[in-house]
Motif scaffolding. Structure first.
Motif, PDB file in Angstrom:
ATOM      1  N   GLY A  72       1.286   1.021   0.641  1.00 19.10           N
ATOM      2  CA  GLY A  72       2.183   1.115   1.776  1.00 19.10           C
ATOM      3  C   GLY A  72       1.531   0.988   3.134  1.00 19.10           C
ATOM      4  N   SER A  73       2.276   1.396   4.127  1.00 18.87           N
ATOM      5  CA  SER A  73       1.921   1.233   5.539  1.00 18.87           C
ATOM      6  C   SER A  73       0.908   2.258   6.020  1.00 18.87           C
ATOM      7  CB  SER A  73       3.172   1.380   6.412  1.00 18.87           C
ATOM      8  OG  SER A  73       3.976   0.247   6.345  1.00 18.87           O
ATOM      9  N   SER A 128       6.510   1.340  -3.443  1.00 21.35           N
ATOM     10  CA  SER A 128       5.894   1.017  -2.157  1.00 21.35           C
ATOM     11  C   SER A 128       6.667   1.694  -1.030  1.00 21.35           C
ATOM     12  CB  SER A 128       5.833  -0.497  -1.942  1.00 21.35           C
ATOM     13  OG  SER A 128       7.118  -1.044  -1.863  1.00 21.35           O
ATOM     14  N   TYR A 130       6.860   1.277   3.100  1.00 22.56           N
ATOM     15  CA  TYR A 130       6.455   0.512   4.284  1.00 22.56           C
ATOM     16  C   TYR A 130       7.328   0.867   5.475  1.00 22.56           C
ATOM     17  CZ  TYR A 130       3.330  -2.325   1.513  1.00 22.56           C
ATOM     18  OH  TYR A 130       2.290  -2.741   0.708  1.00 22.56           O
TER      19      TYR A 130
END
Length: 177
Positions: A72-73, A128, A130
């Motif tokens: 992820g982010s 995920s 994000y």
């Protein structure tokens, strides 16, 4: 939140060009990488939803470092350095998000969405997490797999970055082959 030390560092791992070294112990999995653009370190603690990331320039001086969701982010404060390793900027990657990374973890637990902890080979699908913008609003994007009646479906959620409320939910057939 996760601790971050914005001090100068040098990449001291002995490596050939364009290679990878994995160091594994019971507490963590560390991946050292080398490429034309510099060097990297990704550190996955066994019992954490986050990984630490450090990037170094070709002279082996620190370029940037911070934390990110596994799959992820970037999250929290990141530190950025010039070519000689002087700190030039700290950037809060969570700015504009009242619904925090910790809130995302709570949301996933409450809604039975499995988040990965620690390092996983790229086999199979991992949830995920994000960040993005939608119509000028900060949003979280979650993507995960559920099994219904022996059929896998990919679920994509868009959550409001302020409140965590679902803005959009999409469902797609998922074939793992």
């Amino acid at each position: 939140m996760l601790n971050l030390d914005c001090s100068f560092e040098r990449f001291d791992q002995k490596m050939d060009d364009e290679s990878r070294i994995d160091v594994i112990n019971q507490k963590e999995h560390i991946i050292y990488t080398s490429a034309n653009v510099g060097f990297g370190e990704a550190r996955y603690e066994t019992d954490s939803y986050f990984m630490s990331i450090k990037n170094f320039n070709p002279s082996r001086n620190i370029e940037n470092k911070g934390w990110a969701f596994i799959q992820g982010s970037p999250i929290g404060v990141w530190c950025f350095f010039d070519e000689v390793g002087t700190l030039v900027k700290k950037e809060n990657m969570d700015e504009g998000y009242a619904f925090t990374p910790e809130d995302i973890i709570k949301y996933c637990k409450k809604n039975n969405i499995e988040l990965s902890k620690g390092y996983h080979e790229r086999d199979g699908y991992q949830t995920s997490v994000y960040k993005n913008e939608l119509n000028g609003k900060k949003v979280w994007l979650l993507s995960y797999i559920i099994s219904l009646n022996k059929q896998d479906k990919e679920i994509k959620l868009t959550l409001d970055g302020q409140t965590g409320k679902v803005i959009k939910r999409e469902e797609f057939p998922y074939d793992s082959y």
